[in-house]
Structure formats: C-alpha cells, structure tokens
Motif scaffolding. Structure first.
Motif, PDB file in Angstrom:
ATOM      1  N   PRO A  48      26.634  38.865  37.225  1.00 22.78           N
ATOM      2  CA  PRO A  48      26.010  40.172  36.990  1.00 22.78           C
ATOM      3  C   PRO A  48      26.826  41.000  35.998  1.00 22.78           C
ATOM      4  CG  PRO A  48      27.238  40.203  39.035  1.00 22.78           C
ATOM      5  CD  PRO A  48      27.278  38.781  38.530  1.00 22.78           C
ATOM      6  N   ASP A  49      26.238  42.083  35.523  1.00 14.61           N
ATOM      7  CA  ASP A  49      26.926  42.977  34.593  1.00 14.61           C
ATOM      8  C   ASP A  49      27.795  43.983  35.330  1.00 14.61           C
ATOM      9  OD1 ASP A  49      25.566  41.854  32.308  1.00 14.61           O
ATOM     10  OD2 ASP A  49      23.786  42.921  33.001  1.00 14.61           O
ATOM     11  N   LEU A  50      27.530  44.166  36.636  1.00 12.06           N
ATOM     12  CA  LEU A  50      28.248  45.124  37.465  1.00 12.06           C
ATOM     13  C   LEU A  50      28.116  44.702  38.918  1.00 12.06           C
ATOM     14  CD1 LEU A  50      29.634  47.978  37.815  1.00 12.06           C
ATOM     15  CD2 LEU A  50      27.313  48.902  38.037  1.00 12.06           C
ATOM     16  N   ILE A  51      29.149  45.001  39.703  1.00 12.77           N
ATOM     17  CA  ILE A  51      29.095  44.737  41.143  1.00 12.77           C
ATOM     18  C   ILE A  51      29.381  46.040  41.880  1.00 12.77           C
ATOM     19  CG2 ILE A  51      30.133  43.499  43.097  1.00 12.77           C
ATOM     20  CD1 ILE A  51      30.906  41.281  41.039  1.00 12.77           C
ATOM     21  N   LEU A  52      28.527  46.357  42.866  1.00 13.09           N
ATOM     22  CA  LEU A  52      28.786  47.465  43.782  1.00 13.09           C
ATOM     23  C   LEU A  52      29.236  46.828  45.087  1.00 13.09           C
ATOM     24  CD1 LEU A  52      25.665  49.725  43.091  1.00 13.09           C
ATOM     25  CD2 LEU A  52      27.918  49.785  42.000  1.00 13.09           C
ATOM     26  N   MET A  53      30.477  47.103  45.489  1.00 11.29           N
ATOM     27  CA  MET A  53      31.119  46.386  46.590  1.00 11.29           C
ATOM     28  C   MET A  53      31.472  47.307  47.752  1.00 11.29           C
ATOM     29  SD  MET A  53      32.477  43.366  47.521  1.00 11.29           S
ATOM     30  CE  MET A  53      32.735  42.435  46.016  1.00 11.29           C
ATOM     31  N   ASP A  54      30.877  47.032  48.902  1.00 16.99           N
ATOM     32  CA  ASP A  54      31.274  47.707  50.136  1.00 16.99           C
ATOM     33  C   ASP A  54      32.657  47.180  50.519  1.00 16.99           C
ATOM     34  OD1 ASP A  54      31.173  49.200  52.507  1.00 16.99           O
ATOM     35  OD2 ASP A  54      29.985  47.704  53.573  1.00 16.99           O
ATOM     36  N   VAL A  55      33.369  47.895  51.386  1.00 15.80           N
ATOM     37  CA  VAL A  55      34.686  47.428  51.817  1.00 15.80           C
ATOM     38  C   VAL A  55      34.634  46.836  53.213  1.00 15.80           C
ATOM     39  CG1 VAL A  55      37.046  48.136  52.416  1.00 15.80           C
ATOM     40  CG2 VAL A  55      35.985  48.984  50.328  1.00 15.80           C
ATOM     41  N   VAL A  56      34.087  47.588  54.167  1.00 16.25           N
ATOM     42  CA  VAL A  56      34.115  47.162  55.564  1.00 16.25           C
ATOM     43  C   VAL A  56      32.942  46.223  55.829  1.00 16.25           C
ATOM     44  CG1 VAL A  56      34.130  47.923  57.966  1.00 16.25           C
ATOM     45  CG2 VAL A  56      35.203  49.343  56.201  1.00 16.25           C
ATOM     46  N   MET A  57      33.265  44.913  55.862  1.00 14.78           N
ATOM     47  CA  MET A  57      32.260  43.881  56.123  1.00 14.78           C
ATOM     48  C   MET A  57      32.910  42.800  56.968  1.00 14.78           C
ATOM     49  SD  MET A  57      30.416  43.431  52.388  1.00 14.78           S
ATOM     50  CE  MET A  57      31.933  43.279  51.443  1.00 14.78           C
ATOM     51  N   PRO A  58      32.106  42.067  57.742  1.00 16.57           N
ATOM     52  CA  PRO A  58      32.670  40.968  58.533  1.00 16.57           C
ATOM     53  C   PRO A  58      33.156  39.836  57.636  1.00 16.57           C
ATOM     54  CG  PRO A  58      30.271  40.951  58.653  1.00 16.57           C
ATOM     55  CD  PRO A  58      30.659  42.198  57.903  1.00 16.57           C
ATOM     56  N   GLY A  59      34.128  39.083  58.115  1.00 20.03           N
ATOM     57  CA  GLY A  59      34.663  37.967  57.324  1.00 20.03           C
ATOM     58  C   GLY A  59      35.519  38.496  56.195  1.00 20.03           C
ATOM     59  N   ILE A  60      35.227  38.053  54.992  1.00 17.90           N
ATOM     60  CA  ILE A  60      35.961  38.515  53.808  1.00 17.90           C
ATOM     61  C   ILE A  60      35.528  39.954  53.527  1.00 17.90           C
ATOM     62  CG2 ILE A  60      36.263  38.198  51.322  1.00 17.90           C
ATOM     63  CD1 ILE A  60      35.790  35.230  51.726  1.00 17.90           C
ATOM     64  N   ASN A  61      36.484  40.894  53.577  1.00 22.10           N
ATOM     65  CA  ASN A  61      36.121  42.287  53.317  1.00 22.10           C
ATOM     66  C   ASN A  61      36.031  42.552  51.814  1.00 22.10           C
ATOM     67  OD1 ASN A  61      38.712  43.109  52.266  1.00 22.10           O
ATOM     68  ND2 ASN A  61      39.469  43.334  54.353  1.00 22.10           N
ATOM     69  N   GLY A  62      35.630  43.753  51.471  1.00 22.93           N
ATOM     70  CA  GLY A  62      35.422  44.100  50.071  1.00 22.93           C
ATOM     71  C   GLY A  62      36.682  44.062  49.234  1.00 22.93           C
ATOM     72  N   TYR A  63      37.819  44.409  49.827  1.00 24.74           N
ATOM     73  CA  TYR A  63      39.082  44.325  49.089  1.00 24.74           C
ATOM     74  C   TYR A  63      39.382  42.876  48.713  1.00 24.74           C
ATOM     75  CZ  TYR A  63      40.233  49.093  50.724  1.00 24.74           C
ATOM     76  OH  TYR A  63      40.242  50.440  50.986  1.00 24.74           O
ATOM     77  N   GLN A  64      39.226  41.971  49.693  1.00 25.74           N
ATOM     78  CA  GLN A  64      39.500  40.552  49.449  1.00 25.74           C
ATOM     79  C   GLN A  64      38.523  39.974  48.426  1.00 25.74           C
ATOM     80  OE1 GLN A  64      39.039  39.842  53.656  1.00 25.74           O
ATOM     81  NE2 GLN A  64      41.144  39.085  53.831  1.00 25.74           N
ATOM     82  N   ALA A  65      37.239  40.319  48.558  1.00 27.18           N
ATOM     83  CA  ALA A  65      36.236  39.816  47.619  1.00 27.18           C
ATOM     84  C   ALA A  65      36.503  40.348  46.212  1.00 27.18           C
ATOM     85  CB  ALA A  65      34.832  40.203  48.090  1.00 27.18           C
ATOM     86  N   THR A  66      36.868  41.621  46.110  1.00 33.05           N
ATOM     87  CA  THR A  66      37.169  42.211  44.800  1.00 33.05           C
ATOM     88  C   THR A  66      38.361  41.514  44.165  1.00 33.05           C
ATOM     89  OG1 THR A  66      36.224  44.351  45.400  1.00 33.05           O
ATOM     90  CG2 THR A  66      37.889  44.353  43.638  1.00 33.05           C
ATOM     91  N   ARG A  67      39.384  41.278  44.953  1.00 33.16           N
ATOM     92  CA  ARG A  67      40.578  40.585  44.441  1.00 33.16           C
ATOM     93  C   ARG A  67      40.197  39.201  43.918  1.00 33.16           C
ATOM     94  NH1 ARG A  67      43.895  41.582  48.470  1.00 33.16           N
ATOM     95  NH2 ARG A  67      43.253  39.794  49.681  1.00 33.16           N
ATOM     96  N   THR A  68      39.396  38.462  44.675  1.00 31.94           N
ATOM     97  CA  THR A  68      38.984  37.118  44.262  1.00 31.94           C
ATOM     98  C   THR A  68      38.167  37.165  42.971  1.00 31.94           C
ATOM     99  OG1 THR A  68      38.975  36.361  46.560  1.00 31.94           O
ATOM    100  CG2 THR A  68      37.695  35.065  44.970  1.00 31.94           C
ATOM    101  N   ILE A  69      37.171  38.033  42.927  1.00 31.93           N
ATOM    102  CA  ILE A  69      36.294  38.128  41.753  1.00 31.93           C
ATOM    103  C   ILE A  69      37.076  38.564  40.518  1.00 31.93           C
ATOM    104  CG2 ILE A  69      34.360  39.439  40.747  1.00 31.93           C
ATOM    105  CD1 ILE A  69      33.188  39.454  43.686  1.00 31.93           C
ATOM    106  N   SER A  70      37.974  39.530  40.692  1.00 27.57           N
ATOM    107  CA  SER A  70      38.703  40.065  39.531  1.00 27.57           C
ATOM    108  C   SER A  70      39.786  39.123  39.019  1.00 27.57           C
ATOM    109  CB  SER A  70      39.306  41.432  39.860  1.00 27.57           C
ATOM    110  OG  SER A  70      40.331  41.301  40.825  1.00 27.57           O
ATOM    111  N   ARG A  71      40.079  38.065  39.773  1.00 23.80           N
ATOM    112  CA  ARG A  71      41.102  37.110  39.329  1.00 23.80           C
ATOM    113  C   ARG A  71      40.531  35.770  38.893  1.00 23.80           C
ATOM    114  NH1 ARG A  71      45.661  38.932  43.714  1.00 23.80           N
ATOM    115  NH2 ARG A  71      45.974  40.958  42.739  1.00 23.80           N
ATOM    116  N   GLU A  72      39.240  35.552  39.151  1.00 21.77           N
ATOM    117  CA  GLU A  72      38.585  34.312  38.723  1.00 21.77           C
ATOM    118  C   GLU A  72      38.286  34.376  37.235  1.00 21.77           C
ATOM    119  OE1 GLU A  72      37.139  31.452  40.316  1.00 21.77           O
ATOM    120  OE2 GLU A  72      38.214  31.909  42.162  1.00 21.77           O
ATOM    121  N   GLU A  73      38.532  33.308  36.537  1.00 16.96           N
ATOM    122  CA  GLU A  73      38.308  33.261  35.091  1.00 16.96           C
ATOM    123  C   GLU A  73      36.862  33.627  34.717  1.00 16.96           C
ATOM    124  OE1 GLU A  73      39.204  33.160  31.267  1.00 16.96           O
ATOM    125  OE2 GLU A  73      40.723  32.762  32.779  1.00 16.96           O
TER     126      GLU A  73
END
Length: 121
Positions: A48-73
């Motif tokens: 996508p051109d933009l991601i809107l990311m919640d933080v408090v979610m079950p499993g992988i939270n928004g902080y973890q997902a953001t970290r993963t997405i922002s570090r993937e090539e």
C-alpha cells in the motif's frame, strides 16, 4: 508519491468500518487487516501507499508490526501512521522509534487524518 491505496490495521471492526467508509468516500482504495500479523502479511502482499496502524491488538501488536514493516526491504518505504488510544508522550516516542511516520490518538479527527495523508502524498 500520491496516496491511492491505504492499509488499515485494526482489531476493532467498528474502527475498520468507519475508516473504510470515510477513506473510500475520499477516493482511496482501502485494504484491511484485523491484527498485526495479518497487517505485516498484507503490507508485503499489497504494497500500500500508506498504513494506518492500531497499537493494542492481540498477538503481534502495532509497535511490533510497525517495526517489522519498517525494517523489511520491500516495505520500509511505506509510511505508517499509528492510530491508537495510547495517548502518553512515551507511547508516541516509542511508536516513532519503531519506524512510524506519524502518530494520532483515538478518537481520530478524520479531517486531521485527511490533512496528514494529503501532506504525505
């Protein structure tokens, strides 16, 4: 880069529905994920051109997902706006350190969100 496709990652069906309705009416194509893990998968698949990311979610939270997405090539170029009820300054700082482009607290001011999206694209 013009923002056309937005990925909304939020475990609340109500939040997803409200954002789909609003963003679609503004002319954006909206893809959704209902948790952080699905958000990471969809970010890689949809680019996508933009991601809107919640933080408090079950499993992988928004902080973890953001970290993963922002570090993937393949996805590191995608701006992420964290959209969350966590409103402490330390929450915002932590979100930005994970790779977020911006941080907004809920309830979202949709006009402000639109201004932020337009400023990015």
């Amino acid at each position: 880069m013009a923002i056309k496709k937005i990925l909304v990652v939020d475990d609340s069906p109500t939040e997803r529905f409200a954002l789909i309705e609003y963003l679609s009416k503004q002319g954006f194509s909206v893809v959704t994920a209902d948790n952080g893990e699905e958000g990471v998968v969809k970010a890689k698949a949809e680019i996508p051109d933009l991601i809107l990311m919640d933080v408090v979610m079950p499993g992988i939270n928004g902080y973890q997902a953001t970290r993963t997405i922002s570090r993937e090539e393949t996805t590191r170029h995608i701006p992420i706006i964290m959209t969350t009820s966590k409103d402490q300054e330390t929450d915002k700082i932590w979100g930005m350190r994970q790779g977020a482009f911006d941080y907004m607290t809920k309830p979202l001011d949709l006009e402000e969100l639109l201004r932020k999206i337009q400023a990015i694209g």
